[in-house]
Design a protein around this motif. Structure first.
Motif, mmCIF file in Angstrom:
data_model
loop_
_atom_site.group_PDB
_atom_site.id
_atom_site.type_symbol
_atom_site.label_atom_id
_atom_site.label_comp_id
_atom_site.label_asym_id
_atom_site.label_seq_id
_atom_site.Cartn_x
_atom_site.Cartn_y
_atom_site.Cartn_z
ATOM 1 N N ILE A 79 51.018 75.829 41.925
ATOM 2 C CA ILE A 79 52.197 75.729 42.796
ATOM 3 C C ILE A 79 53.064 76.979 42.654
ATOM 4 C CG2 ILE A 79 54.277 74.393 43.342
ATOM 5 C CD1 ILE A 79 52.957 72.018 41.865
ATOM 6 N N GLY A 80 53.274 77.685 43.751
ATOM 7 C CA GLY A 80 54.245 78.778 43.794
ATOM 8 C C GLY A 80 54.025 79.910 42.816
ATOM 9 N N ASN A 81 52.770 80.257 42.557
ATOM 10 C CA ASN A 81 52.472 81.365 41.650
ATOM 11 C C ASN A 81 52.351 82.666 42.439
ATOM 12 O OD1 ASN A 81 51.960 79.825 39.073
ATOM 13 N ND2 ASN A 81 50.541 78.786 40.442
ATOM 14 N N THR A 82 52.567 83.799 41.773
ATOM 15 C CA THR A 82 52.414 85.112 42.393
ATOM 16 C C THR A 82 51.303 85.845 41.660
ATOM 17 O OG1 THR A 82 54.769 85.126 42.891
ATOM 18 C CG2 THR A 82 53.619 87.230 43.041
ATOM 19 N N PHE A 83 50.135 85.878 42.301
ATOM 20 C CA PHE A 83 48.954 86.464 41.682
ATOM 21 C C PHE A 83 48.548 87.784 42.329
ATOM 22 C CE2 PHE A 83 47.433 81.879 40.711
ATOM 23 C CZ PHE A 83 48.150 81.859 39.523
ATOM 24 N N THR A 84 49.396 88.384 43.174
ATOM 25 C CA THR A 84 49.006 89.570 43.942
ATOM 26 C C THR A 84 48.592 90.749 43.060
ATOM 27 O OG1 THR A 84 51.346 90.135 44.156
ATOM 28 C CG2 THR A 84 50.338 88.997 46.013
ATOM 29 N N SER A 85 49.108 90.860 41.852
ATOM 30 C CA SER A 85 48.735 91.971 40.970
ATOM 31 C C SER A 85 47.477 91.697 40.155
ATOM 32 C CB SER A 85 49.888 92.299 40.012
ATOM 33 O OG SER A 85 50.970 92.837 40.742
ATOM 34 N N ALA A 86 46.919 90.511 40.284
ATOM 35 C CA ALA A 86 45.698 90.174 39.529
ATOM 36 C C ALA A 86 44.467 90.588 40.325
ATOM 37 C CB ALA A 86 45.649 88.685 39.240
ATOM 38 N N ARG A 87 43.537 91.240 39.653
ATOM 39 C CA ARG A 87 42.269 91.575 40.293
ATOM 40 C C ARG A 87 41.549 90.291 40.698
ATOM 41 N NH1 ARG A 87 40.115 94.339 36.319
ATOM 42 N NH2 ARG A 87 38.807 92.656 35.557
ATOM 43 N N THR A 88 41.565 89.289 39.811
ATOM 44 C CA THR A 88 40.956 87.990 40.069
ATOM 45 C C THR A 88 41.991 86.917 39.707
ATOM 46 O OG1 THR A 88 38.819 88.917 39.402
ATOM 47 C CG2 THR A 88 38.970 86.507 39.549
ATOM 48 N N PRO A 89 42.635 86.285 40.701
ATOM 49 C CA PRO A 89 43.666 85.285 40.392
ATOM 50 C C PRO A 89 43.140 84.111 39.561
ATOM 51 C CG PRO A 89 43.796 85.934 42.688
ATOM 52 C CD PRO A 89 42.537 86.540 42.130
ATOM 53 N N THR A 90 42.027 83.508 39.975
ATOM 54 C CA THR A 90 41.444 82.378 39.255
ATOM 55 C C THR A 90 39.933 82.551 39.182
ATOM 56 O OG1 THR A 90 41.206 81.042 41.253
ATOM 57 C CG2 THR A 90 43.260 80.777 40.015
ATOM 58 N N ALA A 91 39.353 82.067 38.096
ATOM 59 C CA ALA A 91 37.899 82.191 37.934
ATOM 60 C C ALA A 91 37.379 81.036 37.107
ATOM 61 C CB ALA A 91 37.551 83.510 37.247
ATOM 62 N N GLU A 92 36.148 80.634 37.419
ATOM 63 C CA GLU A 92 35.442 79.668 36.595
ATOM 64 C C GLU A 92 34.407 80.444 35.786
ATOM 65 O OE1 GLU A 92 35.855 75.541 39.062
ATOM 66 O OE2 GLU A 92 34.013 76.678 39.378
ATOM 67 N N SER A 93 34.447 80.251 34.482
ATOM 68 C CA SER A 93 33.574 81.005 33.590
ATOM 69 C C SER A 93 33.175 80.124 32.408
ATOM 70 C CB SER A 93 34.332 82.242 33.094
ATOM 71 O OG SER A 93 33.693 82.794 31.969
ATOM 72 N N ALA A 94 31.945 80.294 31.956
ATOM 73 C CA ALA A 94 31.459 79.507 30.821
ATOM 74 C C ALA A 94 31.856 80.122 29.480
ATOM 75 C CB ALA A 94 29.944 79.364 30.906
ATOM 76 N N ALA A 95 32.688 81.133 29.492
ATOM 77 C CA ALA A 95 33.070 81.837 28.248
ATOM 78 C C ALA A 95 33.650 80.893 27.211
ATOM 79 C CB ALA A 95 34.087 82.916 28.573
ATOM 80 N N ASN A 96 33.239 81.074 25.975
ATOM 81 C CA ASN A 96 33.813 80.325 24.869
ATOM 82 C C ASN A 96 34.711 81.273 24.088
ATOM 83 O OD1 ASN A 96 34.537 78.774 22.720
ATOM 84 N ND2 ASN A 96 32.472 78.431 21.967
ATOM 85 N N LEU A 97 36.008 81.152 24.284
ATOM 86 C CA LEU A 97 36.956 82.066 23.645
ATOM 87 C C LEU A 97 37.527 81.482 22.352
ATOM 88 C CD1 LEU A 97 38.688 83.210 26.942
ATOM 89 C CD2 LEU A 97 36.948 84.417 25.626
ATOM 90 N N TRP A 98 37.011 80.336 21.940
ATOM 91 C CA TRP A 98 37.476 79.705 20.708
ATOM 92 C C TRP A 98 36.674 80.217 19.557
ATOM 93 C CZ3 TRP A 98 41.701 76.591 20.322
ATOM 94 C CH2 TRP A 98 42.313 76.255 21.531
#
Length: 135
Positions: A116-135
């Motif tokens: 809701i109401g986010n400003t993502f214009t400066s992001a190369r990729t606003p949202t992505a689905e990825s299987a990355a395990n960052l833990w």
């Protein structure tokens, strides 16, 4: 793994409940990590991490992220990584210049996130689905 700036550790059988963090600017080696929470709220929280995601959250219910950001986005890490956080709300947040991916989630989970109401214009990729395990 570098020290974590903010570390919130609940248990599956005893989650951290009703935690609200507001009006914080924090800088450090590694960002905010949270798991096993219920009704956690972050309002106007800026996390500037030297490595990894600024916000790394998993297994959290009723999560509300409102006005979260990083002024020092990393090209190789998302600003926010959510895993198993169905119904999470991301509102009023902004991607700053240099942001690669703003929000990363596990495959199939983006449909369960409310934006809701986010400003993502400066992001190369606003949202992505990825299987990355960052833990």
């Amino acid at each position: 793994m570098p020290p974590v700036m903010i570390n919130i550790e609940g248990l599956p059988e005893m989650p951290i409940s009703g935690l609200r963090i507001a009006n914080i600017i924090a800088s450090g080696k590694s960002g905010l990590k949270a798991h096993d929470t219920v009704a956690m709220e972050l309002h106007n929280v800026q996390v500037n991490a030297d490595s990894g995601p600024a916000f790394l959250i998993r297994d959290s219910k009723e999560l509300e992220l409102d006005g979260v950001s990083t002024r020092e986005p990393l090209a190789d890490a998302p600003v926010i990584r959510l895993d198993r956080c169905p119904g999470a709300i991301l509102r009023g947040s902004r991607a700053f210049a240099g942001t690669g991916t703003f929000l990363s989630v596990a495959p199939g989970e983006l449909k369960d996130i409310v934006l809701i109401g986010n400003t993502f214009t400066s992001a190369r990729t606003p949202t992505a689905e990825s299987a990355a395990n960052l833990w």
